[in-house]
Design a protein around this motif. Structure first.
Motif, PDB file in Angstrom:
ATOM      1  N   PRO A  47      10.339   4.651  -0.253  1.00  0.00           N
ATOM      2  CA  PRO A  47       9.433   5.072  -1.329  1.00  0.00           C
ATOM      3  C   PRO A  47       9.113   6.561  -1.294  1.00  0.00           C
ATOM      4  O   PRO A  47       9.048   7.197  -2.344  1.00  0.00           O
ATOM      5  CB  PRO A  47       8.159   4.242  -1.089  1.00  0.00           C
ATOM      6  CG  PRO A  47       8.578   3.099  -0.246  1.00  0.00           C
ATOM      7  CD  PRO A  47       9.807   3.512   0.509  1.00  0.00           C
ATOM      8  N   LEU A  48       8.932   7.129  -0.106  1.00  0.00           N
ATOM      9  CA  LEU A  48       8.574   8.545  -0.058  1.00  0.00           C
ATOM     10  C   LEU A  48       9.690   9.434  -0.581  1.00  0.00           C
ATOM     11  O   LEU A  48       9.437  10.476  -1.177  1.00  0.00           O
ATOM     12  CB  LEU A  48       8.194   8.966   1.369  1.00  0.00           C
ATOM     13  CG  LEU A  48       6.854   8.441   1.887  1.00  0.00           C
ATOM     14  CD1 LEU A  48       6.603   8.937   3.321  1.00  0.00           C
ATOM     15  CD2 LEU A  48       5.692   8.860   0.985  1.00  0.00           C
ATOM     16  N   ASN A  49      10.947   9.004  -0.397  1.00  0.00           N
ATOM     17  CA  ASN A  49      12.065   9.811  -0.893  1.00  0.00           C
ATOM     18  C   ASN A  49      12.332   9.586  -2.374  1.00  0.00           C
ATOM     19  O   ASN A  49      13.072  10.346  -2.986  1.00  0.00           O
ATOM     20  CB  ASN A  49      13.354   9.481  -0.140  1.00  0.00           C
ATOM     21  CG  ASN A  49      13.197   9.633   1.343  1.00  0.00           C
ATOM     22  OD1 ASN A  49      13.168   8.655   2.074  1.00  0.00           O
ATOM     23  ND2 ASN A  49      13.031  10.861   1.772  1.00  0.00           N
ATOM     24  N   TYR A  50      11.777   8.532  -2.917  1.00  0.00           N
ATOM     25  CA  TYR A  50      12.041   8.225  -4.331  1.00  0.00           C
ATOM     26  C   TYR A  50      10.788   8.337  -5.194  1.00  0.00           C
ATOM     27  O   TYR A  50      10.703   7.714  -6.238  1.00  0.00           O
ATOM     28  CB  TYR A  50      12.789   6.881  -4.462  1.00  0.00           C
ATOM     29  CG  TYR A  50      14.229   7.153  -4.118  1.00  0.00           C
ATOM     30  CD1 TYR A  50      15.082   7.668  -5.080  1.00  0.00           C
ATOM     31  CD2 TYR A  50      14.670   7.066  -2.812  1.00  0.00           C
ATOM     32  CE1 TYR A  50      16.370   8.049  -4.754  1.00  0.00           C
ATOM     33  CE2 TYR A  50      15.962   7.441  -2.472  1.00  0.00           C
ATOM     34  CZ  TYR A  50      16.802   7.934  -3.462  1.00  0.00           C
ATOM     35  OH  TYR A  50      18.075   8.328  -3.148  1.00  0.00           O
ATOM     36  N   SER A  51       9.850   9.157  -4.761  1.00  0.00           N
ATOM     37  CA  SER A  51       8.689   9.491  -5.575  1.00  0.00           C
ATOM     38  C   SER A  51       8.960  10.831  -6.243  1.00  0.00           C
ATOM     39  O   SER A  51       9.429  11.766  -5.576  1.00  0.00           O
ATOM     40  CB  SER A  51       7.436   9.594  -4.709  1.00  0.00           C
ATOM     41  OG  SER A  51       7.171   8.340  -4.124  1.00  0.00           O
ATOM     42  N   GLU A  52       8.697  10.911  -7.546  1.00  0.00           N
ATOM     43  CA  GLU A  52       8.962  12.108  -8.334  1.00  0.00           C
ATOM     44  C   GLU A  52      10.427  12.526  -8.255  1.00  0.00           C
ATOM     45  O   GLU A  52      10.752  13.701  -8.106  1.00  0.00           O
ATOM     46  CB  GLU A  52       8.034  13.253  -7.917  1.00  0.00           C
ATOM     47  CG  GLU A  52       6.570  12.902  -8.131  1.00  0.00           C
ATOM     48  CD  GLU A  52       5.626  13.979  -7.671  1.00  0.00           C
ATOM     49  OE1 GLU A  52       5.509  14.991  -8.370  1.00  0.00           O
ATOM     50  OE2 GLU A  52       5.020  13.799  -6.598  1.00  0.00           O
ATOM     51  N   VAL A  53      11.286  11.511  -8.325  1.00  0.00           N
ATOM     52  CA  VAL A  53      12.731  11.735  -8.286  1.00  0.00           C
ATOM     53  C   VAL A  53      13.324  10.957  -9.459  1.00  0.00           C
ATOM     54  O   VAL A  53      12.923   9.820  -9.710  1.00  0.00           O
ATOM     55  CB  VAL A  53      13.305  11.207  -6.937  1.00  0.00           C
ATOM     56  CG1 VAL A  53      14.820  11.237  -6.936  1.00  0.00           C
ATOM     57  CG2 VAL A  53      12.756  12.012  -5.771  1.00  0.00           C
ATOM     58  N   PRO A 101       0.818  -1.222   0.000  1.00  0.00           N
ATOM     59  CA  PRO A 101       0.000   0.000   0.000  1.00  0.00           C
ATOM     60  C   PRO A 101       0.848   1.267   0.000  1.00  0.00           C
ATOM     61  O   PRO A 101       0.880   2.035   0.964  1.00  0.00           O
ATOM     62  CB  PRO A 101      -0.842  -0.137   1.275  1.00  0.00           C
ATOM     63  CG  PRO A 101      -0.064  -1.040   2.152  1.00  0.00           C
ATOM     64  CD  PRO A 101       0.771  -1.925   1.290  1.00  0.00           C
ATOM     65  N   VAL A 102       1.551   1.467  -1.100  1.00  0.00           N
ATOM     66  CA  VAL A 102       2.420   2.628  -1.323  1.00  0.00           C
ATOM     67  C   VAL A 102       1.982   3.203  -2.658  1.00  0.00           C
ATOM     68  O   VAL A 102       1.622   2.438  -3.559  1.00  0.00           O
ATOM     69  CB  VAL A 102       3.900   2.153  -1.369  1.00  0.00           C
ATOM     70  CG1 VAL A 102       4.793   3.197  -1.991  1.00  0.00           C
ATOM     71  CG2 VAL A 102       4.392   1.777   0.020  1.00  0.00           C
ATOM     72  N   PHE A 103       1.997   4.524  -2.807  1.00  0.00           N
ATOM     73  CA  PHE A 103       1.410   5.084  -4.023  1.00  0.00           C
ATOM     74  C   PHE A 103       2.260   4.940  -5.287  1.00  0.00           C
ATOM     75  O   PHE A 103       1.739   4.519  -6.301  1.00  0.00           O
ATOM     76  CB  PHE A 103       0.998   6.550  -3.824  1.00  0.00           C
ATOM     77  CG  PHE A 103      -0.296   6.650  -3.049  1.00  0.00           C
ATOM     78  CD1 PHE A 103      -1.470   6.163  -3.603  1.00  0.00           C
ATOM     79  CD2 PHE A 103      -0.330   7.179  -1.776  1.00  0.00           C
ATOM     80  CE1 PHE A 103      -2.670   6.217  -2.899  1.00  0.00           C
ATOM     81  CE2 PHE A 103      -1.522   7.235  -1.057  1.00  0.00           C
ATOM     82  CZ  PHE A 103      -2.689   6.749  -1.618  1.00  0.00           C
ATOM     83  N   ARG A 104       3.550   5.324  -5.260  1.00  0.00           N
ATOM     84  CA  ARG A 104       4.191   5.361  -6.583  1.00  0.00           C
ATOM     85  C   ARG A 104       5.664   4.997  -6.647  1.00  0.00           C
ATOM     86  O   ARG A 104       6.271   5.147  -7.714  1.00  0.00           O
ATOM     87  CB  ARG A 104       3.952   6.697  -7.275  1.00  0.00           C
ATOM     88  CG  ARG A 104       4.491   7.894  -6.546  1.00  0.00           C
ATOM     89  CD  ARG A 104       4.288   9.160  -7.362  1.00  0.00           C
ATOM     90  NE  ARG A 104       5.207   9.259  -8.467  1.00  0.00           N
ATOM     91  CZ  ARG A 104       5.072  10.146  -9.448  1.00  0.00           C
ATOM     92  NH1 ARG A 104       4.045  10.966  -9.473  1.00  0.00           N
ATOM     93  NH2 ARG A 104       5.969  10.214 -10.420  1.00  0.00           N
ATOM     94  N   ALA A 105       6.261   4.519  -5.576  1.00  0.00           N
ATOM     95  CA  ALA A 105       7.660   4.071  -5.717  1.00  0.00           C
ATOM     96  C   ALA A 105       7.780   2.602  -5.332  1.00  0.00           C
ATOM     97  O   ALA A 105       7.196   2.158  -4.346  1.00  0.00           O
ATOM     98  CB  ALA A 105       8.589   4.926  -4.877  1.00  0.00           C
TER      99      ALA A 105
END
Ligand code: A2P
Length: 339
Positions: free
Chosen positions: A285-291, A239-243
């Motif tokens: 994942p939060l640090n590697y979203s839109e990166v 359950p993580v959005f995008r990474a």
């Protein structure tokens, strides 16, 4: 030179990121042709300061295009890739439709850029978990010679498209409102994804593996040119959005050292080393979203495998796993004068 570029699946989760990244990366756009289903035809979409109208996809949609990035699923790719090529349009395909076709190069630009040279009109973009895993594994392969690896993936819901993202969001809201899991809408996944893990990505095969798990083996072999590579993999939807994140234990031909492994990651364009246990720093994942780069950390000697290293890789599913890599392929074609 400005190109006439198409996006098939322009309204989808990946398509939207392609539009954004084409603008942010200043891809030379002469015309942007946004293609989707009849449901979206007539809607408008901006890219930078220009606005384009979305069109229903037909074989004629590809006439006059230099290149089209396909991101509407394997069915649409099979239906339209030949039509596009017939009309002189180069296809960069995000789906699994052509990845194992010997006539279709499967490209991660940081790894096998030369493979674009012999293309026959279609180039394939790898599976998202494979592309992100290789951003950690390939530099280590160059350093020590990769023989095999064991992987467990932690895959974001963006991999199921816009509907996967909506399902996680809605179930999370339902949970916060006190709704029991049995009453939550489950259309994309067979079970509740919010606050759960599904050890199941893509269809099951007769031997118990899933198709997604086999992509790690087959695509890893093709991209790195390692036909004897051995891989066992468990793919898990989280359950993580995008990474996506991948835990990997890899075995190498030659003796390994953690220092040399870290150095190899540092020197590899496309990944960055985030590996400071003392300060609790590792890729998440939060640090590697839109990166743009993927993050590699938790590098240590594997305590089971001879010449083995354990590592952890994180990367944006919608970017390096899909839209960004596809645009990098188009950029490579542009740089090499092959568009
Ligand atoms: P549409 O929005 O018109 O349905 P995602 O992966 O996020 O689910 O997005 C899927 C993408 O594929 C969307 O852009 C969707 O367009 C597009 N698509 C789905 N079915 C078709 C079709 N029959 N022809 C063209 N595009 C399609």
């Amino acid at each position: 030179m400005a190109y006439k570029i198409g996006i098939l699946g322009a309204t989808g989760a990946v398509g939207q990121e392609i539009i954004r990244l084409l603008h942010e990366r200043s891809f030379p756009i002469g015309e942007l042709r946004l293609l989707a289903s009849a449901r979206s035809a007539g809607k408008t979409q901006s890219c930078g300061d220009k606005t384009w109208t979305i069109q229903e996809t037909t074989p004629e949609s590809f006439a006059g295009l230099d290149v089209c990035i396909f991101s509407a699923g394997a069915g649409q790719s099979k239906m339209f890739a030949g039509e596009a090529v017939k009309r002189g349009c180069v296809v960069v395909d995000n789906s699994s439709a052509f990845r194992q076709d010997p006539d279709v190069p499967l490209i991660v630009p940081e790894i096998n850029p030369a493979a674009v040279d012999g293309h026959k009109g279609i180039l394939a973009n790898p599976n998202c978990s494979t592309a992100i895993s290789l951003m950690g594994l390939y530099p280590l392969h160059k350093a020590f010679g990769l023989k095999s690896f064991i992987a467990s993936t932690y895959q974001a819901v963006s991999g199921s498209g816009a509907e996967g993202i909506t399902e996680l969001e809605q179930q999370t809201r339902d949970w916060a409102a006190g709704k029991p899991g049995s009453e939550m809408k489950k259309e994309v996944y067979p079970h509740q994804i919010a606050f759960n893990l599904l050890p199941h990505v893509d269809d099951f095969l007769d031997d118990g593996y899933t198709k997604e798990e086999m992509k790690m083996l087959n695509e890893g072999r093709k991209i790195m040119g390692l036909e004897n590579l051995q891989v066992t993999c468990t793919c898990v939807r989280v359950p993580v959005f995008r990474a996506h994140c991948i835990s990997i234990s890899a075995q190498f031909e030659r003796p390994v050292s953690v220092d040399a492994a870290r150095e190899a990651i540092r020197n590899f364009g496309g990944s960055e080393l985030v590996d400071n246990p003392a300060t609790l720093e590792y890729p998440m994942p939060l640090n590697y979203s839109e990166v743009v780069p993927c993050g590699v950390g938790r590098i240590r000697k594997d305590s089971v495998l001879e010449n083995g290293l354990a590592l952890w890789v994180a990367g944006d599913q919608l970017w390096k796993g899909a839209a960004l890599n596809a645009i990098q392929i188009a950029e490579l074609l542009h740089t090499k004068g092959k568009l």
